[in-house]
Design a protein around this motif. Structure first.
Motif, PDB file in Angstrom:
ATOM      1  N   ILE A 223       5.776 -19.761 -27.296  1.00  0.00           N
ATOM      2  CA  ILE A 223       7.164 -20.234 -27.212  1.00  0.00           C
ATOM      3  C   ILE A 223       7.742 -19.950 -25.824  1.00  0.00           C
ATOM      4  CG2 ILE A 223       9.515 -19.856 -28.066  1.00  0.00           C
ATOM      5  CD1 ILE A 223       8.252 -19.284 -30.827  1.00  0.00           C
ATOM      6  N   ARG A 224       7.497 -18.736 -25.313  1.00  0.00           N
ATOM      7  CA  ARG A 224       8.037 -18.387 -23.991  1.00  0.00           C
ATOM      8  C   ARG A 224       7.373 -19.214 -22.894  1.00  0.00           C
ATOM      9  NH1 ARG A 224       8.232 -12.891 -26.053  1.00  0.00           N
ATOM     10  NH2 ARG A 224       6.160 -12.491 -25.177  1.00  0.00           N
ATOM     11  N   LEU A 225       6.070 -19.434 -23.021  1.00  0.00           N
ATOM     12  CA  LEU A 225       5.364 -20.228 -22.012  1.00  0.00           C
ATOM     13  C   LEU A 225       5.909 -21.651 -21.979  1.00  0.00           C
ATOM     14  CD1 LEU A 225       3.217 -20.635 -19.892  1.00  0.00           C
ATOM     15  CD2 LEU A 225       1.524 -20.940 -21.709  1.00  0.00           C
ATOM     16  N   THR A 226       6.125 -22.233 -23.146  1.00  0.00           N
ATOM     17  CA  THR A 226       6.706 -23.585 -23.211  1.00  0.00           C
ATOM     18  C   THR A 226       8.088 -23.606 -22.574  1.00  0.00           C
ATOM     19  OG1 THR A 226       5.494 -24.065 -25.251  1.00  0.00           O
ATOM     20  CG2 THR A 226       7.396 -25.455 -24.749  1.00  0.00           C
ATOM     21  N   SER A 227       8.891 -22.581 -22.863  1.00  0.00           N
ATOM     22  CA  SER A 227      10.243 -22.496 -22.296  1.00  0.00           C
ATOM     23  C   SER A 227      10.208 -22.374 -20.781  1.00  0.00           C
ATOM     24  CB  SER A 227      10.970 -21.286 -22.897  1.00  0.00           C
ATOM     25  OG  SER A 227      12.242 -21.120 -22.315  1.00  0.00           O
ATOM     26  N   HIS A 228       9.301 -21.548 -20.253  1.00  0.00           N
ATOM     27  CA  HIS A 228       9.198 -21.376 -18.797  1.00  0.00           C
ATOM     28  C   HIS A 228       8.758 -22.676 -18.126  1.00  0.00           C
ATOM     29  CE1 HIS A 228      10.102 -17.282 -19.329  1.00  0.00           C
ATOM     30  NE2 HIS A 228       8.893 -16.822 -19.570  1.00  0.00           N
ATOM     31  N   ALA A 241      17.818 -26.470  -2.817  1.00  0.00           N
ATOM     32  CA  ALA A 241      16.551 -25.884  -2.371  1.00  0.00           C
ATOM     33  C   ALA A 241      16.192 -24.746  -3.323  1.00  0.00           C
ATOM     34  CB  ALA A 241      16.683 -25.370  -0.939  1.00  0.00           C
ATOM     35  N   ASN A 242      15.106 -24.909  -4.060  1.00  0.00           N
ATOM     36  CA  ASN A 242      14.779 -23.956  -5.115  1.00  0.00           C
ATOM     37  C   ASN A 242      13.358 -23.414  -5.013  1.00  0.00           C
ATOM     38  OD1 ASN A 242      17.169 -23.735  -6.772  1.00  0.00           O
ATOM     39  ND2 ASN A 242      16.843 -25.859  -7.377  1.00  0.00           N
ATOM     40  N   GLY A 243      12.800 -23.391  -3.817  1.00  0.00           N
ATOM     41  CA  GLY A 243      11.427 -22.918  -3.663  1.00  0.00           C
ATOM     42  C   GLY A 243      11.239 -21.497  -4.176  1.00  0.00           C
ATOM     43  N   LYS A 244      12.176 -20.606  -3.807  1.00  0.00           N
ATOM     44  CA  LYS A 244      12.073 -19.213  -4.248  1.00  0.00           C
ATOM     45  C   LYS A 244      12.234 -19.097  -5.761  1.00  0.00           C
ATOM     46  CE  LYS A 244      13.588 -17.003   0.046  1.00  0.00           C
ATOM     47  NZ  LYS A 244      14.593 -16.128   0.692  1.00  0.00           N
ATOM     48  N   LYS A 245      13.183 -19.851  -6.306  1.00  0.00           N
ATOM     49  CA  LYS A 245      13.417 -19.825  -7.749  1.00  0.00           C
ATOM     50  C   LYS A 245      12.183 -20.306  -8.503  1.00  0.00           C
ATOM     51  CE  LYS A 245      16.801 -21.373 -11.182  1.00  0.00           C
ATOM     52  NZ  LYS A 245      18.046 -22.157 -11.385  1.00  0.00           N
ATOM     53  N   LEU A 246      11.577 -21.375  -8.029  1.00  0.00           N
ATOM     54  CA  LEU A 246      10.362 -21.880  -8.663  1.00  0.00           C
ATOM     55  C   LEU A 246       9.237 -20.851  -8.589  1.00  0.00           C
ATOM     56  CD1 LEU A 246      10.450 -25.534  -7.301  1.00  0.00           C
ATOM     57  CD2 LEU A 246      10.728 -24.850  -9.691  1.00  0.00           C
ATOM     58  N   GLY A 247       9.207 -20.088  -7.495  1.00  0.00           N
ATOM     59  CA  GLY A 247       8.216 -19.029  -7.372  1.00  0.00           C
ATOM     60  C   GLY A 247       8.393 -17.959  -8.433  1.00  0.00           C
ATOM     61  N   PHE A 248       9.654 -17.590  -8.710  1.00  0.00           N
ATOM     62  CA  PHE A 248       9.929 -16.586  -9.747  1.00  0.00           C
ATOM     63  C   PHE A 248       9.539 -17.110 -11.130  1.00  0.00           C
ATOM     64  CE2 PHE A 248      13.542 -15.151  -6.777  1.00  0.00           C
ATOM     65  CZ  PHE A 248      12.687 -14.293  -6.114  1.00  0.00           C
ATOM     66  N   ILE A 249       9.841 -18.397 -11.386  1.00  0.00           N
ATOM     67  CA  ILE A 249       9.487 -18.975 -12.689  1.00  0.00           C
ATOM     68  C   ILE A 249       7.968 -19.007 -12.858  1.00  0.00           C
ATOM     69  CG2 ILE A 249       9.665 -21.018 -14.168  1.00  0.00           C
ATOM     70  CD1 ILE A 249      12.246 -21.731 -12.648  1.00  0.00           C
ATOM     71  N   SER A 250       7.258 -19.331 -11.785  1.00  0.00           N
ATOM     72  CA  SER A 250       5.787 -19.374 -11.873  1.00  0.00           C
ATOM     73  C   SER A 250       5.209 -17.994 -12.183  1.00  0.00           C
ATOM     74  CB  SER A 250       5.189 -19.921 -10.571  1.00  0.00           C
ATOM     75  OG  SER A 250       5.369 -19.015  -9.495  1.00  0.00           O
ATOM     76  N   GLU A 252       6.675 -15.791 -14.126  1.00  0.00           N
ATOM     77  CA  GLU A 252       6.878 -15.623 -15.570  1.00  0.00           C
ATOM     78  C   GLU A 252       5.853 -16.433 -16.360  1.00  0.00           C
ATOM     79  OE1 GLU A 252       8.983 -13.460 -16.928  1.00  0.00           O
ATOM     80  OE2 GLU A 252       9.389 -12.869 -14.869  1.00  0.00           O
ATOM     81  N   ILE A 253       5.540 -17.627 -15.889  1.00  0.00           N
ATOM     82  CA  ILE A 253       4.495 -18.438 -16.529  1.00  0.00           C
ATOM     83  C   ILE A 253       3.169 -17.680 -16.514  1.00  0.00           C
ATOM     84  CG2 ILE A 253       3.103 -20.538 -16.299  1.00  0.00           C
ATOM     85  CD1 ILE A 253       5.617 -21.954 -15.266  1.00  0.00           C
ATOM     86  N   GLY A 254       2.872 -17.062 -15.379  1.00  0.00           N
ATOM     87  CA  GLY A 254       1.623 -16.309 -15.251  1.00  0.00           C
ATOM     88  C   GLY A 254       1.555 -15.135 -16.219  1.00  0.00           C
ATOM     89  N   ARG A 255       2.678 -14.457 -16.427  1.00  0.00           N
ATOM     90  CA  ARG A 255       2.688 -13.317 -17.362  1.00  0.00           C
ATOM     91  C   ARG A 255       2.336 -13.762 -18.780  1.00  0.00           C
ATOM     92  NH1 ARG A 255       7.366 -11.835 -14.249  1.00  0.00           N
ATOM     93  NH2 ARG A 255       6.956  -9.975 -12.988  1.00  0.00           N
TER      94      ARG A 255
END
Length: 291
Positions: A223-228, A241-250, A252-255
Motif C-alpha cells: 500500500i505504501r509503495l503504491t502511494s509513493h 522545480a522538484n528534483g530534490k523532492k522527487l529524490g526524497f520520494i524515490s 521512500e520507494i526504495g525503503r
C-alpha cells in the motif's frame, strides 16, 4: 514539466557596428555555481545579471559569457602603459640573451601581456546596456527551452520506470497469497519428519503459523509503495522545480521495496524485487540531472 540541469543557450545581435554575444552553459550541481564573464565596460552590471541568473536558473554549475566585438570604426581608443611595456620587454630581452635566442618578436610579445594596452571601456551608454540586456534575455530563453526539452525526455523515461515498478508490484500481489499454503505445507512436513505426526499439537502449530505468517505479511508495504509511486507521478506534473523532492520520494520507494524483499521469504518475489531495485537505481541516476 521537468527541467534538466544540463542546458545551453546562445544569442547574438548587432547594434551600432558592434556584435553582442551571450552564451549560457550549465551542468549538474546541488546548488547554483555561477561563473559570469563580462567585458570590463559592463562590470558594474554584474550584480544585476547575477541576480537574474539566480532567479531564473535556480540550480546547476553555470557559465555565462558575455562578449562585445566592435567594428574597426567603433573600436574604443587605446593607450599604452610605456613603463609596464619597458619592464616586460627588458625581462624578455634578458631571458632571450641568457638562452641565446635572437628574440626578434619581443616587442609584440610584450604588447600582448596583461594591462600593457588599455582600451577606454570604462563607460557604456544606456543604449549599449539595453542592447546587451536584450541579448542576455534572448540567450536565457534559448537556454530555458533547451532545459525544458531535455526535461521532457527525462520525464518520459522516469514515468516508464515508475510504471515498471507498478507492474512488478502487481506480479508480487499475484504471487504473495500462494506463499501461505506453501509455508504451512513445508513446516508441517518438517515436523512430521523430525517429530512425528502424532507428537505435535495441531492447534499449537496453527497458532505459530499465524504468528509466523503475520511477520511475512507485506500488505502495508504494498500500500505504501503504491502511494509513493502515485505521489512521484503527481509531483512530475507540477510546474515547479522538484528534483530534490522527487529524490526524497524515490528514497521512500526504495525503503518499501527493500522491506518487501526482506519479508517476502519467496525466491520468485525476491527476483522481482531485484528488478524493481534496478529500475529505481536508474530513476535515481536520472534525478541527478533534474532541476
Amino acid at each position: 514539466m521537468l527541467k534538466s540541469m544540463t542546458g545551453y543557450g546562445i544569442a547574438v545581435t548587432d547594434f551600432a557596428n558592434a556584435k553582442y554575444t551571450v552564451e549560457i552553459k550549465s551542468l549538474n550541481s546541488k546548488f547554483l555555481e555561477l561563473a559570469l564573464k563580462l567585458p570590463k565596460s559592463f562590470s558594474d552590471k554584474e550584480f544585476v545579471l547575477r541576480n537574474e541568473c539566480s532567479k531564473q536558473i535556480e540550480r546547476g554549475k553555470v557559465n555565462v559569457a558575455v562578449t562585445v566585438e566592435y567594428s574597426e570604426t567603433q573600436k574604443k581608443s587605446a593607450s599604452i602603459d610605456s613603463g609596464l611595456l619597458k619592464a616586460y620587454y627588458k625581462q624578455l630581452r634578458e631571458a632571450a640573451d641568457e638562452l641565446g635566442d635572437s628574440g626578434s618578436n619581443l616587442l609584440q610579445m610584450a604588447l600582448n601581456f596583461p594591462d600593457v594596452v588599455k582600451y577606454d571601456e570604462d563607460t557604456i551608454s544606456d543604449e549599449e546596456w539595453l542592447q546587451m540586456h536584450k541579448t542576455f534575455n534572448a540567450a536565457m530563453l534559448d537556454f530555458q527551452k533547451f532545459r525544458s526539452d531535455e526535461g521532457g525526455v527525462l520525464q518520459q523515461d522516469l514515468i516508464a520506470r515508475v510504471k515498471s515498478i507498478y507492474d512488478s508490484l502487481r506480479k508480487i500481489e499475484e504471487i504473495a497469497p500462494k506463499r501461505i499454503p506453501q509455508i504451512k505445507e513445508r513446516l508441517t512436513l518438517l515436523l512430521e519428519e523430525n517429530v512425528g505426526k502424532e507428537n505435535y499439537d495441531q492447534n499449537r502449530l496453527e497458532q505459530e503459523l499465524i504468528f509466523y505468517i503475520d511477520k511475512l505479511d507485506i500488505t502495508e508495504e504494498k500500500i505504501r509503495l503504491t502511494s509513493h509511486c502515485d505521489y512521484f507521478l503527481e509531483t512530475l506534473k507540477s510546474p515547479d522545480a522538484n528534483g530534490k523532492k522527487l529524490g526524497f520520494i524515490s528514497q521512500e520507494i526504495g525503503r518499501e521495496i527493500n522491506t518487501i524483499g526482506s519479508k517476502a521469504n519467496d525466491a520468485q518475489i525476491q527476483q522481482i524485487v531485484v528488478g524493481m531495485k534496478e529500475e529505481l537505481e536508474k530513476v535515481k541516476e536520472q534525478l541527478l540531472n533534474v532541476l
